[in-house]
Design a protein around this motif. Structure first.
Motif, PDB file in Angstrom:
ATOM      1  N   THR A  27      57.860  41.303  40.024  1.00  0.00           N
ATOM      2  CA  THR A  27      57.866  39.958  40.472  1.00  0.00           C
ATOM      3  C   THR A  27      57.105  39.098  39.600  1.00  0.00           C
ATOM      4  O   THR A  27      56.327  39.451  38.665  1.00  0.00           O
ATOM      5  CB  THR A  27      57.321  39.489  41.613  1.00  0.00           C
ATOM      6  OG1 THR A  27      57.329  38.426  42.273  1.00  0.00           O
ATOM      7  CG2 THR A  27      55.788  39.909  41.677  1.00  0.00           C
ATOM      8  N   PRO A  28      57.758  37.857  39.250  1.00  0.00           N
ATOM      9  CA  PRO A  28      56.952  37.002  38.203  1.00  0.00           C
ATOM     10  C   PRO A  28      55.836  36.058  38.800  1.00  0.00           C
ATOM     11  O   PRO A  28      55.257  35.615  38.063  1.00  0.00           O
ATOM     12  CB  PRO A  28      58.167  36.002  37.604  1.00  0.00           C
ATOM     13  CG  PRO A  28      59.163  35.986  38.754  1.00  0.00           C
ATOM     14  CD  PRO A  28      59.118  37.333  39.457  1.00  0.00           C
ATOM     15  N   HIS A  29      55.861  36.304  40.226  1.00  0.00           N
ATOM     16  CA  HIS A  29      54.718  35.595  41.006  1.00  0.00           C
ATOM     17  C   HIS A  29      53.544  36.184  41.116  1.00  0.00           C
ATOM     18  O   HIS A  29      53.452  37.106  41.819  1.00  0.00           O
ATOM     19  CB  HIS A  29      55.513  35.116  42.182  1.00  0.00           C
ATOM     20  CG  HIS A  29      56.950  34.595  42.212  1.00  0.00           C
ATOM     21  ND1 HIS A  29      57.181  33.695  41.283  1.00  0.00           N
ATOM     22  CD2 HIS A  29      58.010  34.923  43.087  1.00  0.00           C
ATOM     23  CE1 HIS A  29      58.316  33.408  41.493  1.00  0.00           C
ATOM     24  NE2 HIS A  29      58.977  34.180  42.287  1.00  0.00           N
ATOM     25  N   ILE A  30      52.397  36.247  40.247  1.00  0.00           N
ATOM     26  CA  ILE A  30      51.404  36.843  40.093  1.00  0.00           C
ATOM     27  C   ILE A  30      50.169  36.047  40.252  1.00  0.00           C
ATOM     28  O   ILE A  30      49.879  34.883  39.529  1.00  0.00           O
ATOM     29  CB  ILE A  30      51.576  37.699  38.661  1.00  0.00           C
ATOM     30  CG1 ILE A  30      52.655  38.534  38.356  1.00  0.00           C
ATOM     31  CG2 ILE A  30      50.104  38.438  38.661  1.00  0.00           C
ATOM     32  CD1 ILE A  30      52.980  38.940  37.183  1.00  0.00           C
ATOM     33  N   ALA A  31      49.022  36.532  40.947  1.00  0.00           N
ATOM     34  CA  ALA A  31      47.929  35.974  41.053  1.00  0.00           C
ATOM     35  C   ALA A  31      46.775  36.973  40.517  1.00  0.00           C
ATOM     36  O   ALA A  31      46.813  38.166  40.740  1.00  0.00           O
ATOM     37  CB  ALA A  31      47.388  35.648  42.633  1.00  0.00           C
ATOM     38  N   TYR A  32      46.145  36.406  39.370  1.00  0.00           N
ATOM     39  CA  TYR A  32      45.164  37.356  38.817  1.00  0.00           C
ATOM     40  C   TYR A  32      43.933  36.828  38.699  1.00  0.00           C
ATOM     41  O   TYR A  32      43.525  35.861  38.518  1.00  0.00           O
ATOM     42  CB  TYR A  32      45.561  37.442  37.218  1.00  0.00           C
ATOM     43  CG  TYR A  32      45.003  38.312  36.247  1.00  0.00           C
ATOM     44  CD1 TYR A  32      44.600  39.575  36.647  1.00  0.00           C
ATOM     45  CD2 TYR A  32      45.092  38.058  34.754  1.00  0.00           C
ATOM     46  CE1 TYR A  32      44.127  40.508  36.058  1.00  0.00           C
ATOM     47  CE2 TYR A  32      44.692  39.237  34.054  1.00  0.00           C
ATOM     48  CZ  TYR A  32      44.229  40.160  34.492  1.00  0.00           C
ATOM     49  OH  TYR A  32      43.649  41.353  33.617  1.00  0.00           O
ATOM     50  N   PHE A  33      43.092  37.793  39.493  1.00  0.00           N
ATOM     51  CA  PHE A  33      41.711  37.430  39.865  1.00  0.00           C
ATOM     52  C   PHE A  33      40.648  38.048  38.958  1.00  0.00           C
ATOM     53  O   PHE A  33      40.548  39.202  38.519  1.00  0.00           O
ATOM     54  CB  PHE A  33      41.341  38.012  41.245  1.00  0.00           C
ATOM     55  CG  PHE A  33      40.103  37.669  41.798  1.00  0.00           C
ATOM     56  CD1 PHE A  33      39.682  36.274  42.148  1.00  0.00           C
ATOM     57  CD2 PHE A  33      39.066  38.422  41.985  1.00  0.00           C
ATOM     58  CE1 PHE A  33      38.694  35.898  42.866  1.00  0.00           C
ATOM     59  CE2 PHE A  33      37.941  38.176  42.884  1.00  0.00           C
ATOM     60  CZ  PHE A  33      37.748  36.725  43.058  1.00  0.00           C
ATOM     61  N   VAL A  34      39.948  37.155  37.925  1.00  0.00           N
ATOM     62  CA  VAL A  34      38.960  37.612  36.965  1.00  0.00           C
ATOM     63  C   VAL A  34      37.882  37.211  37.021  1.00  0.00           C
ATOM     64  O   VAL A  34      37.352  36.203  37.717  1.00  0.00           O
ATOM     65  CB  VAL A  34      39.677  37.299  35.684  1.00  0.00           C
ATOM     66  CG1 VAL A  34      41.251  37.837  35.359  1.00  0.00           C
ATOM     67  CG2 VAL A  34      40.150  35.792  35.517  1.00  0.00           C
ATOM     68  N   PRO A  35      36.889  37.557  36.183  1.00  0.00           N
ATOM     69  CA  PRO A  35      35.282  36.961  36.255  1.00  0.00           C
ATOM     70  C   PRO A  35      35.558  35.472  35.870  1.00  0.00           C
ATOM     71  O   PRO A  35      36.190  34.848  35.034  1.00  0.00           O
ATOM     72  CB  PRO A  35      34.524  37.837  35.175  1.00  0.00           C
ATOM     73  CG  PRO A  35      35.558  39.000  35.200  1.00  0.00           C
ATOM     74  CD  PRO A  35      36.816  38.724  35.168  1.00  0.00           C
ATOM     75  N   ARG A  36      34.400  35.000  36.009  1.00  0.00           N
ATOM     76  CA  ARG A  36      34.292  33.404  35.804  1.00  0.00           C
ATOM     77  C   ARG A  36      34.127  33.330  34.413  1.00  0.00           C
ATOM     78  O   ARG A  36      34.562  32.083  33.960  1.00  0.00           O
ATOM     79  CB  ARG A  36      33.089  32.793  36.566  1.00  0.00           C
ATOM     80  CG  ARG A  36      31.821  33.305  36.140  1.00  0.00           C
ATOM     81  CD  ARG A  36      30.423  32.769  36.724  1.00  0.00           C
ATOM     82  NE  ARG A  36      29.216  33.248  36.451  1.00  0.00           N
ATOM     83  CZ  ARG A  36      28.457  34.235  37.261  1.00  0.00           C
ATOM     84  NH1 ARG A  36      29.327  34.666  38.342  1.00  0.00           N
ATOM     85  NH2 ARG A  36      27.306  34.661  36.995  1.00  0.00           N
ATOM     86  N   ASN A  37      33.799  34.097  33.290  1.00  0.00           N
ATOM     87  CA  ASN A  37      33.644  33.893  32.241  1.00  0.00           C
ATOM     88  C   ASN A  37      34.802  34.380  31.218  1.00  0.00           C
ATOM     89  O   ASN A  37      34.811  34.878  30.155  1.00  0.00           O
ATOM     90  CB  ASN A  37      32.372  34.623  31.615  1.00  0.00           C
ATOM     91  CG  ASN A  37      32.117  36.000  32.072  1.00  0.00           C
ATOM     92  OD1 ASN A  37      32.895  36.577  32.919  1.00  0.00           O
ATOM     93  ND2 ASN A  37      31.300  36.696  31.016  1.00  0.00           N
TER      94      ASN A  37
END
Length: 334
Positions: free
Chosen positions: A280-290
């Motif tokens: 899917t093109p609908h993606i949520a990417y959870f990454v570090p604050r920096n």
């Protein structure tokens, strides 16, 4: 005993004598205080009724005294009747009762909390790093004391509950894939906003913990737990949205000024996105604050859309979530 009337028909006795009233300690206290201040009773009660107002000037007091007690010389007593004193005393007693009830309720709640509070596990007590996260356990799971289980890695990798709730609200859909579910913090919240959650993890222990934690929140039946490697399973998956939260390499990421998204061992951002876009093109990417913002923007591709959201908790920046595809809110794309 002319001043005492006994109502035998109703079975109740009313004592109306002023002597009985004056023996009340509350009334005596009011009368004595007014006398000590050298004020008429009606004026004392009026001042008490508005304690935050400006004090009355001496001339004003004398003027009000003359106005309200013009018939004093004729032998009439202060115009304030005992009903006023009763009302004042009842109000004061009511305030005291409210404070006592509030204090009692607070003490009872504290006792209940202490009774069912989970003691600190030995593996946490012996680890200075984990002790810091233990103090924040209710931010990770509000229902922690009901049996939430975490392993060492999960303590610093699980998403705080309020942030997970927000992301889940943004990712509402029919089917969502939590590609690296860990102990289940995000999967649990997705189960409240999506019809079906596919929670994947390569570690059987993490998956076991996720099932236990999801059961505590009453959503285990809405989650399909899959043991496996997302990188190998991706080509067989179908979903509306994919949530990516690959391992960040432990707390050490905090020591970098800018976190390189391609430095995640085995989870380089470019490779991960190329694989996920096939689902899917609908993606949520959870990454570090920096995390490197330029890298997040580049992942959208030419003409692509991305929204980069900073996640704060108690005024502190905790993480970043990048949204792609139709997860981008209007007017927010970069």
């Amino acid at each position: 005993m002319a001043d005492v009337n006994v109502l035998e028909e109703s079975g109740e006795a009313e004592v109306c004598a002023e002597e009985e009233r004056e023996r009340s300690p509350e009334r005596q206290s009011v009368l004595q205080t007014a006398a000590q201040m050298n004020l008429p009773l009606w004026m004392f009660l009026k001042m008490v009724a508005r304690p935050n107002s400006e004090p009355l000037a001496e001339d004003s007091i004398h003027g009000m005294d003359e106005e309200n007690n013009s018939d004093t010389d004729s032998g009439n007593r202060d115009p304030v009747c005992y009903a006023d004193i009763d009302m004042f005393c009842e109000n004061e007693e009511g305030k005291t009762d409210q404070k006592k009830q509030k204090k009692k309720k607070k003490k009872k709640k504290k006792a209940y909390t202490e009774k069912f509070r989970v003691p600190m596990p030995s593996e946490v007590a012996d680890n200075p790093v984990l002790r810091k996260y233990w103090a924040q356990r209710y931010r990770l799971f509000s229902r922690f004391d009901e049996g939430i289980q975490l392993d060492t890695e999960s303590w610093f990798s699980v998403t705080p509950e309020r942030i997970a709730e927000h992301i889940a609200d943004r990712c509402r859909c029919d089917i969502i894939v939590d590609a690296f579910c860990g102990a289940g913090g995000n999967s649990i919240q997705f189960a409240f906003t999506c019809e079906r959650v596919i929670a994947i993890d390569i570690d059987p222990e993490k998956l076991r913990l996720a099932k236990i934690n999801a059961t505590i929140y009453g959503v285990a039946d809405r989650i399909e737990f899959v043991l496996g490697d997302y990188l190998k399973l991706a080509s067989h998956l179908k979903a509306d949205v994919v949530f990516l939260s690959p391992p960040w390499g432990g707390p050490d990421y905090q020591h970098s000024d800018i976190y390189d998204l391609n430095a995640m061992p085995g989870f380089e951002a470019d490779q991960l996105f190329a694989l996920t876009r096939k689902i899917t093109p609908h993606i949520a990417y959870f990454v570090p604050r920096n995390a490197n913002i330029e890298q997040l923007t580049a992942l959208a591709g030419e003409g692509g859309r991305v929204e980069i959201e900073q996640n704060f908790l108690n005024t502190k920046l905790k993480t970043i979530t990048a949204y792609y595809g139709e997860l981008v809110q209007d007017g927010e794309e970069c």
